[in-house]
Design an enzyme around this catalytic site. Sequence first.
Site, short mmCIF file in Angstrom:
data_model
loop_
_atom_site.label_atom_id
_atom_site.label_comp_id
_atom_site.label_asym_id
_atom_site.label_seq_id
_atom_site.Cartn_x
_atom_site.Cartn_y
_atom_site.Cartn_z
N ASP A 30 0.85 -1.20 0.00
CA ASP A 30 0.00 0.00 0.00
C ASP A 30 0.89 1.25 0.00
O ASP A 30 1.85 1.34 0.78
CB ASP A 30 -0.92 -0.01 1.23
CG ASP A 30 -2.07 0.96 1.08
OD1 ASP A 30 -3.22 0.51 0.99
OD2 ASP A 30 -1.81 2.19 1.04
N ILE A 31 0.56 2.23 -0.87
CA ILE A 31 1.42 3.43 -0.94
C ILE A 31 1.22 4.39 0.23
O ILE A 31 2.07 5.23 0.48
CB ILE A 31 1.27 4.27 -2.24
CG1 ILE A 31 -0.15 4.34 -2.71
CG2 ILE A 31 2.24 3.84 -3.30
CD1 ILE A 31 -0.36 5.46 -3.71
N ASN A 85 -12.92 -3.00 3.28
CA ASN A 85 -13.76 -1.82 3.44
C ASN A 85 -14.87 -1.95 2.40
O ASN A 85 -14.59 -2.24 1.23
CB ASN A 85 -12.96 -0.54 3.23
CG ASN A 85 -11.93 -0.31 4.33
OD1 ASN A 85 -12.14 -0.74 5.46
ND2 ASN A 85 -10.83 0.33 4.00
N GLY A 91 -15.63 3.13 4.37
CA GLY A 91 -14.25 3.58 4.17
C GLY A 91 -13.63 3.17 2.85
O GLY A 91 -12.44 3.39 2.62
N GLN A 92 -14.45 2.56 1.97
CA GLN A 92 -13.91 2.14 0.67
C GLN A 92 -13.76 3.35 -0.26
O GLN A 92 -14.72 4.10 -0.45
CB GLN A 92 -14.82 1.09 0.02
CG GLN A 92 -14.23 0.52 -1.26
CD GLN A 92 -15.09 -0.58 -1.88
OE1 GLN A 92 -16.19 -0.88 -1.40
NE2 GLN A 92 -14.60 -1.16 -2.96
N HIS A 98 -10.55 -5.35 -2.85
CA HIS A 98 -9.20 -5.57 -2.33
C HIS A 98 -9.30 -5.87 -0.84
O HIS A 98 -10.18 -5.37 -0.15
CB HIS A 98 -8.31 -4.35 -2.58
CG HIS A 98 -8.90 -3.07 -2.12
ND1 HIS A 98 -9.87 -2.39 -2.84
CD2 HIS A 98 -8.68 -2.33 -1.00
CE1 HIS A 98 -10.21 -1.29 -2.19
NE2 HIS A 98 -9.50 -1.23 -1.06
N LEU A 99 -8.38 -6.69 -0.40
CA LEU A 99 -8.34 -7.11 1.00
C LEU A 99 -7.08 -6.51 1.63
O LEU A 99 -5.96 -6.76 1.15
CB LEU A 99 -8.31 -8.64 1.04
CG LEU A 99 -8.31 -9.34 2.40
CD1 LEU A 99 -9.49 -8.91 3.25
CD2 LEU A 99 -8.36 -10.85 2.19
N HIS A 100 -7.28 -5.68 2.66
CA HIS A 100 -6.13 -5.08 3.34
C HIS A 100 -5.47 -6.12 4.25
O HIS A 100 -6.17 -6.81 5.01
CB HIS A 100 -6.58 -3.90 4.22
CG HIS A 100 -7.11 -2.73 3.45
ND1 HIS A 100 -6.37 -1.61 3.18
CD2 HIS A 100 -8.33 -2.51 2.89
CE1 HIS A 100 -7.10 -0.74 2.50
NE2 HIS A 100 -8.30 -1.26 2.31
P1 AMP Z 1 -9.91 1.50 0.42
O1 AMP Z 1 -10.07 2.73 1.28
O2 AMP Z 1 -10.33 0.24 1.12
O3 AMP Z 1 -10.57 1.68 -0.93
O4 AMP Z 1 -8.36 1.33 0.23
C1 AMP Z 1 -7.65 1.82 -0.86
C2 AMP Z 1 -6.19 1.68 -0.52
O5 AMP Z 1 -5.45 1.75 -1.72
C3 AMP Z 1 -5.65 2.75 0.41
O6 AMP Z 1 -5.06 2.15 1.56
C4 AMP Z 1 -4.60 3.47 -0.45
O7 AMP Z 1 -3.49 3.90 0.30
C5 AMP Z 1 -4.23 2.41 -1.46
N1 AMP Z 1 -3.73 2.89 -2.74
C6 AMP Z 1 -4.26 3.85 -3.52
N2 AMP Z 1 -3.56 3.99 -4.66
C7 AMP Z 1 -2.57 3.07 -4.61
C8 AMP Z 1 -1.48 2.72 -5.48
N3 AMP Z 1 -1.29 3.33 -6.65
N4 AMP Z 1 -0.64 1.74 -5.09
C9 AMP Z 1 -0.80 1.12 -3.89
N5 AMP Z 1 -1.81 1.40 -3.03
C10 AMP Z 1 -2.67 2.36 -3.38
#
Ligand code: AMP
Length: 106
Positions: A30-31, A85, A91-92, A98-100
């Site tokens: 995650d960035i 999320n 919070g999505q 995607h799975l954190h």
């Molecule tokens: P969500 O809030 O569940 O939709 O999570 C989206 C996640 O994607 C967040 O934790 C962001 O930091 C992450 N994210 C967004 N853009 C990128 C990217 N280009 N590379 C890696 N992670 C990303």
Amino acid sequence: MEDCIFCKIVKKEIPAEMLQETPEAVIIKDIHPSAPVHYLAILKKHIPSIKDVGHKDEALLGHLIHEAKEGAKRLGLSGYKLVFNVGREGGQVIDHIHLHILGGWK
Ligand code: AMP
Ligand code: ZN
């Protein structure tokens, strides 16, 4: 999906730090980490959210959880959180399942 950032990452059109890849899923770093160790297990298929999952997707979701477990093991995490999320109120932000994988706390 054309304008989906995770579809672009899956197709390698934009860069990401890849931990592992299968024909159905990838795991990337995650960035903007919300934990000392924060990765995302992303299905290659574009399904916007858990709300959109149908019976036909059950095996894919099982695969995603399995890959997240393998990724956590590779990262040396002995305990961790796996979080979906769901929807804006959940919070999505990115509408591609995607799975954190969150861990690394002492
Ligand atoms: P969500 O809030 O569940 O939709 O999570 C989206 C996640 O994607 C967040 O934790 C962001 O930091 C992450 N994210 C967004 N853009 C990128 C990217 N280009 N590379 C890696 N992670 C990303
Ligand atoms: Zn997508």
